[in-house]
Scaffold this motif. Structure first.
Motif, PDB file in Angstrom:
ATOM      1  N   GLU A  74      12.860  12.790   1.500  1.00  0.00           N
ATOM      2  CA  GLU A  74      11.896  12.966   2.583  1.00  0.00           C
ATOM      3  C   GLU A  74      10.565  13.489   2.046  1.00  0.00           C
ATOM      4  O   GLU A  74       9.495  13.050   2.444  1.00  0.00           O
ATOM      5  N   LYS A  75      10.681  14.414   1.091  1.00  0.00           N
ATOM      6  CA  LYS A  75       9.469  14.988   0.488  1.00  0.00           C
ATOM      7  C   LYS A  75       8.663  13.907  -0.240  1.00  0.00           C
ATOM      8  O   LYS A  75       7.442  13.832  -0.125  1.00  0.00           O
ATOM      9  N   TYR A  76       9.361  13.059  -0.989  1.00  0.00           N
ATOM     10  CA  TYR A  76       8.677  11.964  -1.695  1.00  0.00           C
ATOM     11  C   TYR A  76       7.977  11.028  -0.710  1.00  0.00           C
ATOM     12  O   TYR A  76       6.823  10.650  -0.884  1.00  0.00           O
ATOM     13  N   ILE A  77       8.756  10.621   0.315  1.00  0.00           N
ATOM     14  CA  ILE A  77       8.223   9.648   1.281  1.00  0.00           C
ATOM     15  C   ILE A  77       6.974  10.200   1.955  1.00  0.00           C
ATOM     16  O   ILE A  77       5.948   9.527   2.053  1.00  0.00           O
ATOM     17  N   LYS A  78       7.066  11.460   2.388  1.00  0.00           N
ATOM     18  CA  LYS A  78       5.932  12.043   3.111  1.00  0.00           C
ATOM     19  C   LYS A  78       4.731  12.255   2.204  1.00  0.00           C
ATOM     20  O   LYS A  78       3.580  12.135   2.649  1.00  0.00           O
ATOM     21  N   ALA A  79       4.986  12.564   0.944  1.00  0.00           N
ATOM     22  CA  ALA A  79       3.862  12.684   0.005  1.00  0.00           C
ATOM     23  C   ALA A  79       3.222  11.309  -0.198  1.00  0.00           C
ATOM     24  O   ALA A  79       1.993  11.174  -0.198  1.00  0.00           O
ATOM     25  N   ALA A  80       4.053  10.272  -0.341  1.00  0.00           N
ATOM     26  CA  ALA A  80       3.532   8.914  -0.539  1.00  0.00           C
ATOM     27  C   ALA A  80       2.698   8.465   0.665  1.00  0.00           C
ATOM     28  O   ALA A  80       1.692   7.779   0.518  1.00  0.00           O
ATOM     29  N   LEU A  81       3.150   8.882   1.858  1.00  0.00           N
ATOM     30  CA  LEU A  81       2.453   8.496   3.088  1.00  0.00           C
ATOM     31  C   LEU A  81       1.312   9.448   3.431  1.00  0.00           C
ATOM     32  O   LEU A  81       0.696   9.336   4.490  1.00  0.00           O
ATOM     33  N   LYS A  82       1.063  10.429   2.533  1.00  0.00           N
ATOM     34  CA  LYS A  82      -0.015  11.421   2.721  1.00  0.00           C
ATOM     35  C   LYS A  82       0.233  12.321   3.922  1.00  0.00           C
ATOM     36  O   LYS A  82      -0.696  12.873   4.492  1.00  0.00           O
ATOM     37  N   GLU A  83       1.502  12.431   4.313  1.00  0.00           N
ATOM     38  CA  GLU A  83       1.831  13.349   5.402  1.00  0.00           C
ATOM     39  C   GLU A  83       2.112  14.740   4.840  1.00  0.00           C
ATOM     40  O   GLU A  83       2.074  15.730   5.557  1.00  0.00           O
ATOM     41  N   ASN A  84       2.443  14.783   3.561  1.00  0.00           N
ATOM     42  CA  ASN A  84       2.677  16.054   2.865  1.00  0.00           C
ATOM     43  C   ASN A  84       1.864  16.068   1.576  1.00  0.00           C
ATOM     44  O   ASN A  84       1.408  15.026   1.117  1.00  0.00           O
ATOM     45  N   GLY A 143       0.813  -1.221   0.000  1.00  0.00           N
ATOM     46  CA  GLY A 143       0.000   0.000   0.000  1.00  0.00           C
ATOM     47  C   GLY A 143       0.838   1.258   0.000  1.00  0.00           C
ATOM     48  O   GLY A 143       1.869   1.339  -0.662  1.00  0.00           O
ATOM     49  N   ASP A 144       0.399   2.251   0.769  1.00  0.00           N
ATOM     50  CA  ASP A 144       1.103   3.537   0.796  1.00  0.00           C
ATOM     51  C   ASP A 144       2.528   3.383   1.321  1.00  0.00           C
ATOM     52  O   ASP A 144       3.432   4.111   0.908  1.00  0.00           O
ATOM     53  N   SER A 145       2.727   2.457   2.251  1.00  0.00           N
ATOM     54  CA  SER A 145       4.086   2.248   2.774  1.00  0.00           C
ATOM     55  C   SER A 145       5.006   1.762   1.664  1.00  0.00           C
ATOM     56  O   SER A 145       6.159   2.198   1.556  1.00  0.00           O
ATOM     57  N   LEU A 146       4.508   0.853   0.839  1.00  0.00           N
ATOM     58  CA  LEU A 146       5.310   0.384  -0.292  1.00  0.00           C
ATOM     59  C   LEU A 146       5.562   1.544  -1.260  1.00  0.00           C
ATOM     60  O   LEU A 146       6.685   1.713  -1.757  1.00  0.00           O
ATOM     61  N   ASN A 147       4.539   2.353  -1.519  1.00  0.00           N
ATOM     62  CA  ASN A 147       4.734   3.538  -2.364  1.00  0.00           C
ATOM     63  C   ASN A 147       5.890   4.387  -1.839  1.00  0.00           C
ATOM     64  O   ASN A 147       6.775   4.800  -2.591  1.00  0.00           O
ATOM     65  N   ALA A 148       5.855   4.626  -0.546  1.00  0.00           N
ATOM     66  CA  ALA A 148       6.868   5.491   0.059  1.00  0.00           C
ATOM     67  C   ALA A 148       8.261   4.865  -0.043  1.00  0.00           C
ATOM     68  O   ALA A 148       9.240   5.540  -0.383  1.00  0.00           O
ATOM     69  N   TYR A 149       8.309   3.576   0.231  1.00  0.00           N
ATOM     70  CA  TYR A 149       9.605   2.853   0.174  1.00  0.00           C
ATOM     71  C   TYR A 149      10.171   2.940  -1.251  1.00  0.00           C
ATOM     72  O   TYR A 149      11.344   3.254  -1.457  1.00  0.00           O
ATOM     73  N   LEU A 150       9.297   2.701  -2.232  1.00  0.00           N
ATOM     74  CA  LEU A 150       9.736   2.722  -3.634  1.00  0.00           C
ATOM     75  C   LEU A 150      10.056   4.133  -4.134  1.00  0.00           C
ATOM     76  O   LEU A 150      10.883   4.302  -5.030  1.00  0.00           O
TER      77      LEU A 150
END
Lengths: 570, 570
Positions: free
Chosen positions: B3-13, A202-209
């Motif tokens: 960090e920006k990518y990760i947080k966007a992917a996690l919907k934190e940004n 899910g979103d965690s995989l998105n973030a990791y990738l």
């Protein structure tokens, strides 16, 4: 050089070796084809009708490209790179993507550099990934730290083929700045980054990738693997000693198989010797229902593509002559193995020697522990319930069970139960740390067993039902510079096998190591280890705090889902 | 950044752009999938359910990865890299593998370096291959020579992505030492080598491939393409202005399509403007029977894989946000084009400007010719039979026909026939060379037409039925610094279009160039050029002495099969 190839291809000059009447797996176009395969020096120069100075009649065989292991920790074989090559090459493996994560966690860059140098004199291409997680988690005391700055510097070197599996996925998702610095360093250097992300979806995989990590070998279900493939990840199908992800064969389809790679991850020397390496993996996945041409493609071209191994992974003019002549596509018994145009093994026997070995002092004498007493192995609970680790057969996962535990004389009383004490003794920096826990269902009785291979920081893992034996086992490992040990209280005897290189590997002849380790495994089973477990090797992942659910490290008990310590008292 | 990518992917940004309700082509697993595609700055960071600062509703569209042209000569568009980008990006092309073979044959490394610099300020990734064949053959006088030593030095530079198409396949097969030095240089530098090998099959193909050349875009039949695929070559399916290899669609199967790439090779500005670029190619190959998902994969992921374009060619987290929103998978009309996360075109219009252009003096004023007289355009035959070139519609092949030719006053007398004079005037070094020939079936009457684009050395190609007009055409091209010219004897008028950059390209506004060139094409048809030919552009391959059968260059008539000169007298 090129002139020689061209003239051999045009039959104006001799070919050095021709595989006559070959039926070969064409991994480019997914079919069996026929023809003579002409080799000039290190390269395939033609498919057609050729004569060679040397010829092998392949009429009764099937020819496939040299096998490529997409992810392996050589240290898990307990062999040096030279010893590893001498065992795996006869099984058809001609290239590996190696992550020397284990020795680097013990010896730092000295360990990495040792592996690079020791890989240079073998007929096996060893592409060395720079370990990304040294230490793997903040929970353990490791022998070395490769921080972001160091990684950024070292990843630029030619010896670092890419960045090794990024196990610390919680660190990535939490945007740990030192973690991200490593990834940035790899991206800047244009190097590939391997992943390791069990249950990350899910979103965690998105973030990791989103960080640029591009492979994974830790899918825990068909759905997870398919999601990873859909999202553009290369996924490894792993068939090693401890993890045989054969159920994941179901995730592979005609439409996605180009993105699947074969790997062994961890396979110990006895398993390689008795079962095989990728040849065995092919046999198993074909047995599990994968069509043989697809299976071969996973173990050859797909890996070469994913890791950009130039002119490797297929049989065609211009490709390096890395070739395996198999008996058939069911049993996958290698008859001949050809590496860079040389016949380097036949009928399972290496035709090269590994007399020239590299072994610097920096990777020896790495066990540094305090003097302990039997009292140090007591476990003092506050209450009567404890968080007990359970093992799950057929993988490296563990479970958590809350059990009633009796105490006596300031120690747990496990007599008459199927629960054992488990200890993780710090062995790098003489901190005196002992992580203490309890493990259920292991079967062992009447002493202690211990090992200095303990992913990922490689402290000493011990289990046992007797404090004297636990102490004795610790001291034997200290004397031996690491390795495996069994203490039988009844016999008043210890059995041990030294692993003097970083406490992980032995410079012994591979066959001798196989025999000696097998004797130790047999003894462990004799002392009660249940047959559903790999004696000893099932121990060494019990500290691996990146795979769920519960792990014990030198600083205490870790819940991987919470990514935090939990008390032993429940 | 990470960090920006990760947080966007996690919907934190916030995500910068989200393509809502997208149905997209998943080229990794060959299917249509649904989801919001989340973009943060230049990268795709998620597939799932996302909100963005900017959103595009894709409910009625189909989303595909940005298109990648696997082999293109930008010069053939007659546009600068900036002008080229402004035309092709709105058609969905976001990356190209460019071979500036034309300008390098005129200006040498100055030409190559100009192309590299001029490619830097456009929203199109232009990977520049170092031309391998400057000159392409020993038959012509070219403006520059890149010999083995120079190539070996230049290929090491970062600006040289790989080595461009190795057209001189006879030189490879003959083991020409300077030719092989170029290939060795590329191999040593770890760079990829593009091929060009029409009709090269069997042992010759083995020999060609044995050098490490790895692609081809010149298959002349389904069987030839399949042999190349079987032997591990990546093959391009080419749909350009002059070569529409749609019959090769039949060579593509479910089992080999991963090794096929889409390219345009040569497409002139008017064709791009009126028909499109790779979007048009997709429409055509789907029209020819290829399934749309396979077609899209050819034009995206396969090219990225073959050329190791990192994080390009697919829609998945971690990939660069190069995306095209199409109306559907039949017509392939781009609605929006997104490059590195920015919407750079919508409804066929570029949303970027190309005001900032790079144009150094080294690529201007490149036409250097002697003063000629009308007598220089006389053709003196010894006998009455001549080797006459014929054109074959629907490609760039030519034929050979032996014709009876009358002579008068020391010149051929072609009056009343469908044969024209053909001249190739050397224009680099003022040698005064004029290659002379005859061409049949072109249709043109009453003057001369000429062009300074003449693959591969770009001398001046003229055809005509009147020596005064041929001289006049030559002089106009000299004055204009190159380009296109038509001389009408009846009207006593000349029509011309300058191509002042190397005699190949114009710095005019692309749309103006399209309009002006179209007017010239119309005039050519008015003067009789048969409609089965591209007016003017059918001329410019008539010197291309690497494609069979007969070619005319400044030094004379060449038989490509013999790879040698032949006399005009038959």
């Amino acid at each position: 050089m090129l002139e020689k190839y061209i003239k051999a291809a045009l039959k104006e000059n001799d070919c050095s070796l021709v595989l006559k009447n070959a039926t070969y797996v064409n991994v480019f176009t997914h079919k069996l084809q026929k023809g003579d395969i002409a080799i000039c020096d290190d390269k395939i120069v033609g498919i057609g009708s050729y004569k060679g100075l040397k010829e092998i009649d392949c009429t009764n065989f099937v020819v496939i490209p040299g096998l490529i292991d997409g992810h392996v920790h050589i240290e898990s074989s307990m062999l040096t790179p030279e010893g590893f090559a001498s065992l795996v090459v006869p099984h058809g493996t001609t290239s590996v993507i190696a992550d020397p994560h284990e020795i680097t966690n013990v010896c730092g860059m000295d360990g990495f550099n040792y592996m690079v140098e020791a890989s240079k004199n073998v007929p096996l291409d060893i592409y060395m990934q720079l370990p990304s997680c040294v230490p793997a988690t903040p929970f353990e005391t490791s022998g070395a730290i490769l921080d972001g700055e160091t990684t950024k510097k070292e990843i630029k070197n030619k010896s670092a083929y890419g960045l090794g599996e990024f196990m610390n996925y919680p660190g990535v998702l939490a945007c740990d700045s030192d973690v991200l610095k490593k990834i940035e360093g790899a991206l800047e250097a244009g190097k590939m980054i391997d992943g390791h992300s069990p249950f990350v979806v899910g979103d965690s995989l998105n973030a990791y990738l989103s960080t640029g990590i591009s492979t994974d070998h830790e899918s825990c279900s068909v759905e997870e693997m398919q999601e990873k493939l859909d999202k553009g990840m290369y996924t490894h199908l792993r068939v090693g000693s401890y993890t045989k992800d054969l159920s994941l064969v179901k995730a592979i389809t005609k439409d996605n198989y180009h993105r699947v790679i074969m790997c062994t991850d961890d396979k110990h020397c006895a398993d390689i010797y008795y079962q095989g390496h990728l040849d065995n993996a092919l046999k198993k996945v074909v047995g599990a229902g994968l069509d043989p041409i697809t299976a071969v493609t996973l173990a050859t071209l797909n890996c070469a593509n994913a890791y950009n191994l130039k002119y490797r992974g297929g049989i065609g003019p211009g490709y390096f002559a890395d070739i395996v002549i198999m008996d058939n596509l069911t049993d996958f018994n290698p008859q001949y193995v050809i590496k860079d145009g040389n016949v380097v093994a036949s009928n399972g026997k290496a035709l090269f020697n590994i007399d020239k070995r590299y072994l610097p002092k920096e990777v020896l004498n790495t066990i540094h522990i305090k003097d302990f007493t039997t009292d140090d192995f007591k476990i003092k609970l506050k209450g009567t319930k404890a968080n007990v680790m359970t093992t799950i057969s057929g993988g490296v996962m563990t479970g958590l069970e809350i059990c009633d535990i009796k105490s006596k004389d300031g120690d747990v009383d496990i007599y008459g139960t199927d629960i054992l004490k488990m200890m993780v003794v710090e062995r790098h920096k003489m901190t005196g740390n002992i992580g203490k826990g309890l493990i259920k269902g292991y079967g062992f009785k009447g002493g202690a067993m211990g090992i200095s291979v303990a992913h990922d920081s490689h402290n000493i893992i011990l289990i046992g039902d007797d404090n004297d034996s636990l102490l004795k086992a610790t001291n034997v490992l200290k004397e031996n510079g690491g390795g495996l040990v069994l203490v039988s209280k009844k016999e008043n005897k210890t059995y041990s096998l030294p692993l003097e290189i970083a406490g992980l590997m032995s410079n012994m002849e591979p066959t001798e190591l196989v025999t000696k380790s097998q004797a130790l495994f047999d003894k462990a089973y004799e002392m009660g280890v249940t047959k559903d477990k790999e004696a000893f090797f099932s121990l060494m992942f019990l500290s691996l705090a990146v795979i769920p659910h519960i792990r014990l490290v030198d600083k205490g008990l870790v819940d991987v889902f919470k990514f935090d310590f939990i008390p032993l008292d429940a």
